[in-house]
Enzyme design. Sequence first.
Site, PDB file in Angstrom:
ATOM      1  N   SER A  94       0.808  -1.211   0.000  1.00  0.00           N
ATOM      2  CA  SER A  94       0.000   0.000   0.000  1.00  0.00           C
ATOM      3  C   SER A  94       0.848   1.271   0.000  1.00  0.00           C
ATOM      4  CB  SER A  94      -0.949  -0.043   1.197  1.00  0.00           C
ATOM      5  OG  SER A  94      -1.864   1.018   1.123  1.00  0.00           O
ATOM      6  N   HIS A  95       0.719   2.049   1.049  1.00  0.00           N
ATOM      7  CA  HIS A  95       1.371   3.365   1.109  1.00  0.00           C
ATOM      8  C   HIS A  95       2.764   3.286   1.721  1.00  0.00           C
ATOM      9  CE1 HIS A  95      -0.985   2.254   4.524  1.00  0.00           C
ATOM     10  NE2 HIS A  95      -0.102   2.874   5.261  1.00  0.00           N
ATOM     11  N   ASP A 137      -2.588   6.598  -3.232  1.00  0.00           N
ATOM     12  CA  ASP A 137      -1.416   5.973  -2.598  1.00  0.00           C
ATOM     13  C   ASP A 137      -0.761   4.915  -3.488  1.00  0.00           C
ATOM     14  OD1 ASP A 137      -3.398   4.054  -2.400  1.00  0.00           O
ATOM     15  OD2 ASP A 137      -2.543   3.214  -0.566  1.00  0.00           O
ATOM     16  N   ASP A 140      -0.958   1.699  -3.968  1.00  0.00           N
ATOM     17  CA  ASP A 140      -1.750   0.716  -4.715  1.00  0.00           C
ATOM     18  C   ASP A 140      -3.099   1.265  -5.171  1.00  0.00           C
ATOM     19  OD1 ASP A 140      -2.610   0.831  -2.075  1.00  0.00           O
ATOM     20  OD2 ASP A 140      -3.396  -1.218  -2.121  1.00  0.00           O
ATOM     21  N   ASP A 188      -5.750   2.677  -3.588  1.00  0.00           N
ATOM     22  CA  ASP A 188      -7.040   2.605  -2.895  1.00  0.00           C
ATOM     23  C   ASP A 188      -7.314   3.809  -1.993  1.00  0.00           C
ATOM     24  OD1 ASP A 188      -5.162   1.841  -1.046  1.00  0.00           O
ATOM     25  OD2 ASP A 188      -6.119  -0.069  -0.516  1.00  0.00           O
ATOM     26  N   ARG A 189      -6.279   4.588  -1.669  1.00  0.00           N
ATOM     27  CA  ARG A 189      -6.520   5.759  -0.813  1.00  0.00           C
ATOM     28  C   ARG A 189      -6.694   7.011  -1.657  1.00  0.00           C
ATOM     29  NH1 ARG A 189      -2.880   5.452   4.639  1.00  0.00           N
ATOM     30  NH2 ARG A 189      -3.618   3.389   5.252  1.00  0.00           N
ATOM     31  N   LYS A 202     -11.534  -0.079  -0.948  1.00  0.00           N
ATOM     32  CA  LYS A 202     -11.633   1.362  -1.057  1.00  0.00           C
ATOM     33  C   LYS A 202     -11.018   1.762  -2.391  1.00  0.00           C
ATOM     34  CE  LYS A 202      -7.655   1.820   2.019  1.00  0.00           C
ATOM     35  NZ  LYS A 202      -7.626   0.986   3.224  1.00  0.00           N
ATOM     36  N   ARG A 205      -1.732   5.112  17.312  1.00  0.00           N
ATOM     37  CA  ARG A 205      -2.577   6.108  16.653  1.00  0.00           C
ATOM     38  C   ARG A 205      -3.547   6.664  17.696  1.00  0.00           C
ATOM     39  NH1 ARG A 205      -0.899   5.129  11.646  1.00  0.00           N
ATOM     40  NH2 ARG A 205      -1.067   3.058  10.684  1.00  0.00           N
TER      41      ARG A 205
HETATM   42  C1  G1P Z   1      -4.182   1.522   8.397  1.00  0.00           C
HETATM   43  C2  G1P Z   1      -5.400   2.400   8.550  1.00  0.00           C
HETATM   44  C3  G1P Z   1      -6.645   1.606   8.232  1.00  0.00           C
HETATM   45  C4  G1P Z   1      -6.538   0.997   6.841  1.00  0.00           C
HETATM   46  C5  G1P Z   1      -5.232   0.205   6.703  1.00  0.00           C
HETATM   47  C6  G1P Z   1      -5.014  -0.279   5.286  1.00  0.00           C
HETATM   48  O1  G1P Z   1      -4.244   0.453   9.307  1.00  0.00           O
HETATM   49  O2  G1P Z   1      -5.485   2.943   9.851  1.00  0.00           O
HETATM   50  O3  G1P Z   1      -7.777   2.429   8.340  1.00  0.00           O
HETATM   51  O4  G1P Z   1      -7.612   0.151   6.570  1.00  0.00           O
HETATM   52  O5  G1P Z   1      -4.123   1.025   7.078  1.00  0.00           O
HETATM   53  O6  G1P Z   1      -4.936   0.780   4.371  1.00  0.00           O
HETATM   54  P1  G1P Z   1      -3.471   0.449  10.712  1.00  0.00           P
HETATM   55  O7  G1P Z   1      -2.026   0.686  10.418  1.00  0.00           O
HETATM   56  O8  G1P Z   1      -4.033   1.605  11.490  1.00  0.00           O
HETATM   57  O9  G1P Z   1      -3.784  -0.879  11.321  1.00  0.00           O
HETATM   58 ZN    ZN Z   2      -3.392   1.381  -0.226  1.00  0.00          ZN
END
Ligand code: G1P
Ligand code: ZN
Length: 544
Positions: free
Chosen positions: A113-114, A278, A280, A282-283, A377, A497
Amino acid sequence: MKIDNVTTTPFDDQRPGTSGLRKKVSVFRQPHYLENFIQSIFTVLEDREGATLILGGDGRYHNAAAIQVILRMAAANGIARVLVGRGGILSTPAASCVIRKHRAAGGIILSASHNPGGPQGDFGVKFNIANGGPAPESVTEAIYRNTREIREYRIAAHPPVPLEHPGTHALGAMTVEVIDPVADYAELMERLFDFDAIHALFNSGGFHMRFDALHAVTGPYAHAILEQRLGAPPGTVVHGTPLEDFGGGHPDPNLVYARELVDALFRTDAPDFGAASDGDGDRNMILGRRCFVTPSDSLAVLAANAHLIPGYRLGLRGVARSMPTSRAVDRVAAAHGIDCYETPTGWKFFGNLLDAGRVTLCGEESFGTGSDHVREKDGLWAVLFWLNLLALKREPVNKLLRNHWRAFGRDYYTRHDYEALAPEPAHAMLEELHKRLGELPGRRYGKRTVSFADDFAYTDPVDGSVSTGQGIRIRFDDDARIVFRLSGTGTEGATLRVYLERFEPDPAHHGRDPQRVLAGLIATAGEIARIQAHTGRTAPTVIT
Ligand code: G1P
Ligand code: ZN
């Protein structure tokens, strides 16, 4: 075709987190590491004989090599057909779309992902099921159990399959179809949104946009949809070529990591609309000229206006948000008389609600918004939704937002992250908080008194499954709220968080800086959890 049964031994760290198995590239490159996990997915995948599988990733370092391994293992495990995105590219929402459209048994998406990429960065494997969504916990746990017992995996001996051009190849008895990663997705977007109206907006002469793909997967999608189909001028999409290390950046669309875009939107000659996605795809992050739309507000705005959009003109069945997401969308749902569900963090919890037709829109504070059009998403979808709204309303983003707050009130919101903490004290901090939950109600902090405190547990209303330990919620007498939880996606130490919010009904007070409005609550959060005493940190590393 020769199939090898390779002897292996289990790794003890292959339990999927919030979003798949995510580790450093160096971990994934250990002999048998990827193979053990992939074999565990195939072992758990019932009906894999003769099935169709979708495969692709965000183009990060190790994507190409991993895809070849997975293709050879798919052939050895009896998969009949694999659809792979050209060049190994598929955004997460596009993969979800392709799984659904081609009635695949599931899909494997290679992404962290990010998280940063490159040889020193992160890599990840996500498994999605036939509805196009992330595998539910029952499946990920079964995969994990398999990784603890695995003794052997199956892999075909075969040279690399060329993936540069669309076409069909045979890998033993299995067919590999290389597909255009954008086509199915773009067609779906065209069905949901009024492309003519958006085209007219881009050609009105008075509207300028900047989309920052952050050198990640949405580049090709944004070029094809925004510039080629919708007529946005070339140059609207910046950093649009996916790079294996995302150009050394952190492909996370937020105020910290998408700084260049944020700066551009706050200059005097700023465009009218800015957005980013991001690693991949989805954000999403939504910006107007000199205006940042929090993801929680974005979800609420989309919900309030959905009936204006072709794909949602019949109205919404219901909405859902993750627990730490602000309650802005709850207010819209109440006004529209529809249900609003509060789920644990992670997209997988929306799947059952979407499949059962209980909700149409859903979102998370972490820059994730989506609907029942796929089961992930979807970054570009959110951007197109906003563009469609702007094309209809022809007013600046900040005015649209102000009007929304005037109608529903404003939920001031911020998230403070403390990254790369030593895991032990971080867990100890939450355990201590957990032990004190019973004694918190009635306690006074500054002007506020705690009215409610718990550790969030969720019972899925569709299948009755229960998820506990999903984050600590503390509410106050003025309805302000603090949530504490540890990240399930980090790969370095622990990340705390802290989510903070306060409701402001009075439009005269809607134009203030959230960090100031929430300063008292932020101090209270530090005091209640004893953040400094436990972690030694005096300030968060990322504020969004
Ligand atoms: C984080 C985000 C969560 C999201 C996930 C995947 O997870 O807080 O909302 O679904 O990335 O993109 P976390 O690192 O908080 O478990
Ligand atoms: Zn992502």
